[in-house]
Design a protein around this motif. Structure first.
Motif, short mmCIF file in Angstrom:
data_model
loop_
_atom_site.label_atom_id
_atom_site.label_comp_id
_atom_site.label_asym_id
_atom_site.label_seq_id
_atom_site.Cartn_x
_atom_site.Cartn_y
_atom_site.Cartn_z
N ILE A 35 41.57 43.63 33.26
CA ILE A 35 40.43 44.28 32.60
C ILE A 35 39.61 45.03 33.63
CG2 ILE A 35 38.34 43.91 31.22
CD1 ILE A 35 39.60 41.25 30.28
N LEU A 36 39.22 46.25 33.30
CA LEU A 36 38.36 47.04 34.17
C LEU A 36 37.01 47.23 33.50
CD1 LEU A 36 37.90 48.82 36.71
CD2 LEU A 36 38.79 50.75 35.36
N ASP A 37 35.94 46.88 34.20
CA ASP A 37 34.56 47.08 33.73
C ASP A 37 33.99 48.26 34.50
OD1 ASP A 37 31.95 46.94 32.88
OD2 ASP A 37 31.49 45.03 33.86
N VAL A 38 33.90 49.42 33.83
CA VAL A 38 33.43 50.65 34.48
C VAL A 38 31.91 50.73 34.38
CG1 VAL A 38 33.63 53.15 34.60
CG2 VAL A 38 35.57 51.79 33.79
N GLY A 39 31.28 51.11 35.50
CA GLY A 39 29.82 51.12 35.53
C GLY A 39 29.29 49.70 35.46
N CYS A 40 29.95 48.80 36.18
CA CYS A 40 29.67 47.37 36.05
C CYS A 40 28.28 46.98 36.54
CB CYS A 40 30.72 46.55 36.80
SG CYS A 40 30.70 46.78 38.60
N GLY A 41 27.66 47.83 37.38
CA GLY A 41 26.34 47.49 37.90
C GLY A 41 26.37 46.19 38.67
N THR A 42 25.50 45.26 38.30
CA THR A 42 25.44 43.97 38.99
C THR A 42 26.44 42.96 38.44
OG1 THR A 42 23.60 43.40 37.51
CG2 THR A 42 23.05 44.21 39.71
N GLY A 43 27.30 43.40 37.52
CA GLY A 43 28.38 42.54 37.06
C GLY A 43 28.05 41.61 35.92
N GLU A 44 27.00 41.92 35.15
CA GLU A 44 26.62 41.03 34.06
C GLU A 44 27.74 40.91 33.02
OE1 GLU A 44 23.94 39.43 34.67
OE2 GLU A 44 23.48 40.73 36.35
N LEU A 45 28.31 42.04 32.59
CA LEU A 45 29.41 41.98 31.62
C LEU A 45 30.68 41.46 32.28
CD1 LEU A 45 30.65 42.52 28.86
CD2 LEU A 45 31.02 44.89 29.55
N SER A 46 30.91 41.82 33.52
CA SER A 46 32.12 41.35 34.22
C SER A 46 32.19 39.83 34.22
CB SER A 46 32.13 41.86 35.66
OG SER A 46 32.13 43.27 35.72
N ARG A 47 31.07 39.18 34.48
CA ARG A 47 31.03 37.72 34.49
C ARG A 47 31.42 37.15 33.13
NH1 ARG A 47 26.76 39.35 37.70
NH2 ARG A 47 26.55 38.28 39.72
N GLY A 56 42.96 33.92 31.42
CA GLY A 56 42.71 34.04 32.86
C GLY A 56 42.93 35.44 33.37
N ALA A 57 42.57 36.44 32.58
CA ALA A 57 42.77 37.83 32.98
C ALA A 57 42.00 38.16 34.25
CB ALA A 57 42.32 38.77 31.85
N GLU A 58 42.56 39.05 35.05
CA GLU A 58 41.85 39.54 36.23
C GLU A 58 40.85 40.60 35.77
OE1 GLU A 58 42.56 41.82 40.52
OE2 GLU A 58 44.17 41.73 39.03
N VAL A 59 39.60 40.42 36.12
CA VAL A 59 38.55 41.37 35.79
C VAL A 59 38.12 42.08 37.06
CG1 VAL A 59 36.25 41.69 34.81
CG2 VAL A 59 37.76 39.94 33.86
N VAL A 60 38.13 43.41 37.02
CA VAL A 60 37.74 44.22 38.17
C VAL A 60 36.51 45.03 37.79
CG1 VAL A 60 38.42 46.07 39.76
CG2 VAL A 60 40.11 44.38 38.98
N GLY A 61 35.50 45.02 38.65
CA GLY A 61 34.30 45.81 38.41
C GLY A 61 34.35 47.10 39.20
N CYS A 62 33.89 48.18 38.59
CA CYS A 62 33.90 49.49 39.25
C CYS A 62 32.54 50.16 39.03
CB CYS A 62 35.01 50.36 38.70
SG CYS A 62 35.16 51.99 39.47
N ASP A 63 31.95 50.67 40.10
CA ASP A 63 30.66 51.35 39.99
C ASP A 63 30.54 52.31 41.17
OD1 ASP A 63 27.92 50.51 38.27
OD2 ASP A 63 27.56 51.70 40.07
N ALA A 64 29.71 53.35 40.98
CA ALA A 64 29.51 54.33 42.04
C ALA A 64 28.46 53.88 43.03
CB ALA A 64 29.11 55.67 41.43
N ASP A 65 27.70 52.84 42.70
CA ASP A 65 26.59 52.37 43.54
C ASP A 65 27.05 51.17 44.37
OD1 ASP A 65 24.22 51.14 44.54
OD2 ASP A 65 23.04 52.15 43.00
N SER A 66 27.18 51.35 45.65
CA SER A 66 27.70 50.29 46.51
C SER A 66 26.75 49.10 46.59
CB SER A 66 27.98 50.83 47.92
OG SER A 66 26.80 51.38 48.49
#
Length: 266
Positions: A35-47, A56-66
């Motif tokens: 699963i890819l969470d685009v614009g994940c920010g601080t990862g609230e949805l990713s969690r 047990g899917a692998e969840v990856v967070g992606c965001d432009a803000d390091s």
């Protein structure tokens, strides 16, 4: 795209899934593997996605803000990237999802097309209709002032902040086949005993700090300097009333944010 602070994302996204996670049902998490969470920010949805995936899917967070990714990295693997040019090969995930991202993009259709490129199955968007937020407060002036301030702010925003209600149209402008759209109402309540976040929010109202942050946007939407100053003066008085009611343990507030989960198939 507008940029948001870590504090803003925590305040607006955290708690959204605390009362119910029924809105995640269309994502078919039980059958996901990546699963890819685009614009994940601080990862609230990713969690939440990681916790709710029984397979047990692998969840990856992606965001432009390091800076935001550093926070999200505490719970999921993260990758820096732009929503319009994701740094992943075709069909790298079987679910690509975003939360409150498309409403902040000038070209949501282009982003959705890119999501479809890296997904082998589903693309989903969890988007609010920020133009339809309602507030019920024990401080009589708060509801009206919230509506006035929101209207002035939305007039100055260049992106479609009400897109959640019409995300289907954005999906249909891409090769994605829309499977369904569901509406959910997220209700945020403030009542005694007040947590730290509620106290801070009340103080910001009393000082006018929140409106000060949005001043430039409001003025770009047609609000005059004088109208802004009048609004901020009333806003600060309302904030003082909120603080006073809080001290008496009498303040109550209910905010309803309608949001929509739209799911499409590649």
């Amino acid at each position: 795209m507008r940029e948001f602070s870590e504090d803003y994302l925590r305040r607006t996204r955290r708690g959204m899934w605390d009362d119910s996670r029924e809105a995640l049902a269309p994502l078919a998490l039980e059958s996901r593997s990546r699963i890819l969470d685009v614009g994940c920010g601080t990862g609230e949805l990713s969690r939440v996605l990681a916790a709710e995936s029984p397979s047990g899917a692998e969840v990856v967070g992606c965001d432009a803000d390091s800076a935001l990714l550093e926070v999200a990295a505490d719970c999921v693997p993260v990758v820096a990237g732009d929503a319009y040019e994701l740094p992943f090969p075709d069909d790298a995930f079987d679910l690509v999802v975003c939360q409150a991202l498309l409403i902040n993009l000038p070209d949501p259709e282009a982003a959705l097309a890119e999501f479809a490129r890296v997904s082998s199955d589903l693309v989903a968007a969890v988007e609010p209709n920020n133009a339809a937020v309602s507030v019920d407060s024990s401080v009589d002036a708060e509801g009206d002032l919230e509506r006035r301030a929101r209207r002035a702010y939305l007039d100055g925003v260049e992106t479609d902040v009400a897109l959640g209600a019409d995300a289907r149209a954005a999906f249909e402008a891409t090769p994605l086949e829309v499977l369904e759209t569901r509406r959910y109402d997220h209700v945020r309540t403030v009542e005694p005993p007040y947590d730290e976040g509620a106290v801070v929010a009340a103080r910001r109202k009393a000082t006018g700090a929140g409106l000060a942050d949005d001043r430039e946007t409001m003025l770009s939407g047609g609000l005059t300097e004088g109208e802004y100053d009048d609004l901020r003066s009333e806003w600060r008085q309302m904030g003082r009333d909120v603080v006073e009611q809080m001290e008496a343990r009498e303040y109550e507030r209910e905010e309803t944010v309608p949001f929509f989960v739209t799911v499409g198939h590649v």
